[in-house]
Design a protein around this motif. Structure first.
Motif, PDB file in Angstrom:
ATOM      1  N   HIS A 140       0.846  -1.193   0.000  1.00  0.00           N
ATOM      2  CA  HIS A 140       0.000   0.000   0.000  1.00  0.00           C
ATOM      3  C   HIS A 140       0.878   1.238   0.000  1.00  0.00           C
ATOM      4  O   HIS A 140       1.837   1.334   0.783  1.00  0.00           O
ATOM      5  CB  HIS A 140      -0.914   0.013   1.225  1.00  0.00           C
ATOM      6  CG  HIS A 140      -1.915  -1.103   1.246  1.00  0.00           C
ATOM      7  ND1 HIS A 140      -3.055  -1.085   0.488  1.00  0.00           N
ATOM      8  CD2 HIS A 140      -1.930  -2.276   1.924  1.00  0.00           C
ATOM      9  CE1 HIS A 140      -3.741  -2.192   0.698  1.00  0.00           C
ATOM     10  NE2 HIS A 140      -3.083  -2.937   1.559  1.00  0.00           N
ATOM     11  N   HIS A 141       0.558   2.181  -0.866  1.00  0.00           N
ATOM     12  CA  HIS A 141       1.296   3.437  -0.921  1.00  0.00           C
ATOM     13  C   HIS A 141       1.198   4.142   0.435  1.00  0.00           C
ATOM     14  O   HIS A 141       0.153   4.079   1.099  1.00  0.00           O
ATOM     15  CB  HIS A 141       0.714   4.330  -2.016  1.00  0.00           C
ATOM     16  CG  HIS A 141       1.548   5.523  -2.337  1.00  0.00           C
ATOM     17  ND1 HIS A 141       1.553   6.669  -1.552  1.00  0.00           N
ATOM     18  CD2 HIS A 141       2.410   5.764  -3.360  1.00  0.00           C
ATOM     19  CE1 HIS A 141       2.380   7.547  -2.078  1.00  0.00           C
ATOM     20  NE2 HIS A 141       2.915   7.040  -3.185  1.00  0.00           N
ATOM     21  N   PRO A 142       2.260   4.815   0.888  1.00  0.00           N
ATOM     22  CA  PRO A 142       2.214   5.524   2.176  1.00  0.00           C
ATOM     23  C   PRO A 142       1.033   6.479   2.291  1.00  0.00           C
ATOM     24  O   PRO A 142       0.432   6.611   3.364  1.00  0.00           O
ATOM     25  CB  PRO A 142       3.543   6.281   2.209  1.00  0.00           C
ATOM     26  CG  PRO A 142       4.458   5.461   1.349  1.00  0.00           C
ATOM     27  CD  PRO A 142       3.605   4.888   0.264  1.00  0.00           C
ATOM     28  N   GLY A 143       0.678   7.139   1.191  1.00  0.00           N
ATOM     29  CA  GLY A 143      -0.467   8.043   1.216  1.00  0.00           C
ATOM     30  C   GLY A 143      -1.761   7.304   1.499  1.00  0.00           C
ATOM     31  O   GLY A 143      -2.613   7.793   2.250  1.00  0.00           O
ATOM     32  N   GLU A 144      -1.912   6.134   0.909  1.00  0.00           N
ATOM     33  CA  GLU A 144      -3.106   5.339   1.169  1.00  0.00           C
ATOM     34  C   GLU A 144      -3.155   4.906   2.630  1.00  0.00           C
ATOM     35  O   GLU A 144      -4.229   4.880   3.250  1.00  0.00           O
ATOM     36  CB  GLU A 144      -3.151   4.097   0.274  1.00  0.00           C
ATOM     37  CG  GLU A 144      -4.390   3.253   0.522  1.00  0.00           C
ATOM     38  CD  GLU A 144      -4.446   1.979  -0.306  1.00  0.00           C
ATOM     39  OE1 GLU A 144      -5.500   1.306  -0.281  1.00  0.00           O
ATOM     40  OE2 GLU A 144      -3.448   1.642  -0.964  1.00  0.00           O
ATOM     41  N   THR A 145      -2.013   4.585   3.182  1.00  0.00           N
ATOM     42  CA  THR A 145      -1.954   4.190   4.587  1.00  0.00           C
ATOM     43  C   THR A 145      -2.491   5.290   5.489  1.00  0.00           C
ATOM     44  O   THR A 145      -3.222   5.027   6.448  1.00  0.00           O
ATOM     45  CB  THR A 145      -0.505   3.844   4.990  1.00  0.00           C
ATOM     46  OG1 THR A 145      -0.034   2.764   4.183  1.00  0.00           O
ATOM     47  CG2 THR A 145      -0.431   3.455   6.459  1.00  0.00           C
ATOM     48  N   VAL A 146      -2.166   6.535   5.160  1.00  0.00           N
ATOM     49  CA  VAL A 146      -2.621   7.662   5.982  1.00  0.00           C
ATOM     50  C   VAL A 146      -4.144   7.738   5.992  1.00  0.00           C
ATOM     51  O   VAL A 146      -4.767   7.835   7.055  1.00  0.00           O
ATOM     52  CB  VAL A 146      -2.033   8.996   5.475  1.00  0.00           C
ATOM     53  CG1 VAL A 146      -2.685  10.179   6.184  1.00  0.00           C
ATOM     54  CG2 VAL A 146      -0.523   9.020   5.691  1.00  0.00           C
ATOM     55  N   PHE A 147      -4.786   7.694   4.807  1.00  0.00           N
ATOM     56  CA  PHE A 147      -6.236   7.847   4.869  1.00  0.00           C
ATOM     57  C   PHE A 147      -6.946   6.566   5.272  1.00  0.00           C
ATOM     58  O   PHE A 147      -8.073   6.606   5.755  1.00  0.00           O
ATOM     59  CB  PHE A 147      -6.848   8.468   3.591  1.00  0.00           C
ATOM     60  CG  PHE A 147      -6.466   7.883   2.274  1.00  0.00           C
ATOM     61  CD1 PHE A 147      -5.614   8.560   1.429  1.00  0.00           C
ATOM     62  CD2 PHE A 147      -7.015   6.680   1.850  1.00  0.00           C
ATOM     63  CE1 PHE A 147      -5.299   8.054   0.173  1.00  0.00           C
ATOM     64  CE2 PHE A 147      -6.713   6.165   0.605  1.00  0.00           C
ATOM     65  CZ  PHE A 147      -5.843   6.857  -0.235  1.00  0.00           C
ATOM     66  N   ARG A 148      -6.311   5.408   5.161  1.00  0.00           N
ATOM     67  CA  ARG A 148      -6.919   4.186   5.705  1.00  0.00           C
ATOM     68  C   ARG A 148      -6.927   4.235   7.244  1.00  0.00           C
ATOM     69  O   ARG A 148      -7.912   3.873   7.880  1.00  0.00           O
ATOM     70  CB  ARG A 148      -6.180   2.950   5.211  1.00  0.00           C
ATOM     71  CG  ARG A 148      -6.673   2.472   3.846  1.00  0.00           C
ATOM     72  CD  ARG A 148      -6.061   1.149   3.449  1.00  0.00           C
ATOM     73  NE  ARG A 148      -6.691   0.657   2.230  1.00  0.00           N
ATOM     74  CZ  ARG A 148      -7.567  -0.335   2.177  1.00  0.00           C
ATOM     75  NH1 ARG A 148      -7.954  -0.925   3.295  1.00  0.00           N
ATOM     76  NH2 ARG A 148      -8.085  -0.746   1.036  1.00  0.00           N
ATOM     77  N   ILE A 149      -5.807   4.671   7.827  1.00  0.00           N
ATOM     78  CA  ILE A 149      -5.761   4.797   9.286  1.00  0.00           C
ATOM     79  C   ILE A 149      -6.715   5.886   9.750  1.00  0.00           C
ATOM     80  O   ILE A 149      -7.358   5.769  10.799  1.00  0.00           O
ATOM     81  CB  ILE A 149      -4.326   5.077   9.762  1.00  0.00           C
ATOM     82  CG1 ILE A 149      -3.425   3.873   9.453  1.00  0.00           C
ATOM     83  CG2 ILE A 149      -4.304   5.362  11.260  1.00  0.00           C
ATOM     84  CD1 ILE A 149      -1.964   4.074   9.805  1.00  0.00           C
ATOM     85  N   SER A 150      -6.848   6.942   8.956  1.00  0.00           N
ATOM     86  CA  SER A 150      -7.785   8.018   9.297  1.00  0.00           C
ATOM     87  C   SER A 150      -9.211   7.486   9.360  1.00  0.00           C
ATOM     88  O   SER A 150      -9.986   7.849  10.251  1.00  0.00           O
ATOM     89  CB  SER A 150      -7.683   9.152   8.269  1.00  0.00           C
ATOM     90  OG  SER A 150      -6.391   9.726   8.267  1.00  0.00           O
ATOM     91  N   PHE A 151      -9.567   6.602   8.426  1.00  0.00           N
ATOM     92  CA  PHE A 151     -10.903   6.009   8.449  1.00  0.00           C
ATOM     93  C   PHE A 151     -11.051   5.035   9.613  1.00  0.00           C
ATOM     94  O   PHE A 151     -12.150   4.871  10.150  1.00  0.00           O
ATOM     95  CB  PHE A 151     -11.199   5.317   7.118  1.00  0.00           C
ATOM     96  CG  PHE A 151     -11.927   6.188   6.133  1.00  0.00           C
ATOM     97  CD1 PHE A 151     -13.268   6.002   5.882  1.00  0.00           C
ATOM     98  CD2 PHE A 151     -11.256   7.206   5.475  1.00  0.00           C
ATOM     99  CE1 PHE A 151     -13.946   6.814   4.979  1.00  0.00           C
ATOM    100  CE2 PHE A 151     -11.914   8.020   4.562  1.00  0.00           C
ATOM    101  CZ  PHE A 151     -13.261   7.825   4.317  1.00  0.00           C
TER     102      PHE A 151
END
Length: 283
Positions: A140-151
Motif C-alpha cells: 500500500h502506498h504511504p499516502g493510502e496508509t494515511v487515509f486508511r488509518i484516518s478512516f
C-alpha cells in the motif's frame, strides 16, 4: 472473555509482529504446496518490493498510534458511540465492534478508493501487482496508509470502540490480508461455502482481476456480508482465468519499481481501458 479483554488491552508488540511475520511464512509455505498460479517470477525480489511498503505502513502506523489510542480512550471513557446504545455483554460488544470496524474502517474506505479519482491513484499501487501472493496484502502506498488509518480512527469514534476491540480487529485483519492474498488453491466448494460469511482467497482474487467490472467488486476485508448486502459481491467459475494487475499500469518497468510506484498518485489520472463484452462473458 475477561482474560481475552485483558490480553488484547495490553497486547505486546511482539505478538502483533509475530502475526505479521508468522503469517507470511506459513502462507509462503502453502503457496509452494498448493499454488493457484505457478508464477514465473523472482519470489524473493517480489517480496522485497512489497515488504518495503510494509515498512512504510508500519512507520506511519506507529506515528498515528497515539491519535488512535487517544480517540479510543475518549469514546470509551465517555461511553460515546454505537456500542453504548444498548447494554451489551462483552462477547456481544466484541462481535458487533468487529463487524462495525470492518464496515466503516475497511469496506467503506475501500469502496471509496475505487470511486474518488485522487484516492484511486494511491490505491493503484496495491492493484498494480501482477503476481498476487501473500506479500501483496502489504503493498500500500504511504499516502493510502494515511487515509486508511484516518478512516479507522473515524470508525473508532463512530463505534465507540475500546482499545481491546481495536487490537482484536487489527490482528484478525492482518491474518485475513495474508490468507486472502496468498497464492493458494482452496477447494472451490469450501471457498464458496465460507464466502457466505468471510472473505476467502478465491473470492478476493476476483477483486484483483486487471479490469472492470470485476476490479470494482469484493471490497470486504474480513466479512463478505457487506459485499452481499450492498451488491458488490462477485464470483467467477474458473479462478485461473483471472489476470492480475490493473489495465492502466501493466508495464513491469513501472509496477515492479519502488520509485515509479511512489510517483503514481502524483501523475495524471489514467482512465480504465475497460473490458470487451466477450471477455467479460468468459469469466
Amino acid at each position: 472473555m475477561e482474560l481475552i479483554v485483558d490480553f488484547f488491552d495490553n497486547i505486546p508488540t511482539e505478538f502483533r509482529a509475530g502475526i505479521l511475520v508468522g503469517g507470511i511464512l506459513v502462507f509462503w509455505i502453502f503457496e509452494g504446496l498448493i499454488p493457484l498460479f505457478r508464477f514465473k517470477y523472482k519470489k524473493v525480489g517480489h517480496a522485497g518490493l512489497n515488504l518495503f511498503f510494509t515498512l512504510t505502513t508500519a512507520v506511519i502506523g506507529f506515528g498515528l498510534a497515539r491519535v488512535l489510542l487517544a480517540a479510543s480512550d475518549l469514546v470509551s471513557k465517555n461511553e460515546f458511540g454505537l456500542l453504548y446504545i444498548f447494554d451489551l455483554p462483552i462477547w456481544a460488544q466484541m462481535i458487533l465492534g468487529i463487524l462495525l470496524m470492518d464496515l466503516v474502517g475497511a469496506y467503506f474506505i475501500h469502496w471509496t478508493e475505487h470511486r474518488v479519482k485522487w484516492m484511486w491513484k494511491f490505491h493503484v499501487v496495491h492493484h498494480s501487482d501482477t503476481t498476487v501472493d501473500v506479500t501483496t496484502g502489504l503493498r500500500h502506498h504511504p499516502g493510502e496508509t494515511v487515509f486508511r488509518i484516518s478512516f479507522t480512527i473515524l470508525a473508532v469514534i463512530i463505534i465507540g470502540a475500546p482499545m481491546w476491540i481495536i487490537m482484536v480487529y487489527q490482528s484478525l485483519s492482518v491474518l485475513f490480508a495474508h490468507l486472502t492474498h496468498a497464492n493458494i488453491n482452496m477447494p472451490k466448494q469450501m471457498d464458496r461455502a465460507l464466502s457466505w460469511v468471510f472473505i476467502t482467497p478465491l473470492m478476493h482474487k476476483v477483486h484483483h482481476h486487471y479490469t472492470q467490472p470485476l476490479t470494482d467488486t469484493n471490497y470486504g476485508n474480513i466479512f463478505s456480508i457487506w459485499d452481499r448486502l450492498f451488491g458488490t459481491f462477485a464470483q467467477v467459475e474458473n479462478s485461473r482465468e483471472l489476470v492480475y494487475g490493473i489495465d492502466t499500469h501493466m508495464d513491469p518497468s513501472e509496477n515492479n519499481n519502488i520509485g515509479s510506484l511512489l510517483k503514481i498518485p502524483f501523475e495524471p489520472y489514467r482512465p480504465p481501458v475497460g473490458l470487451k463484452a466477450e471477455e467479460n462473458d468468459e469469466l
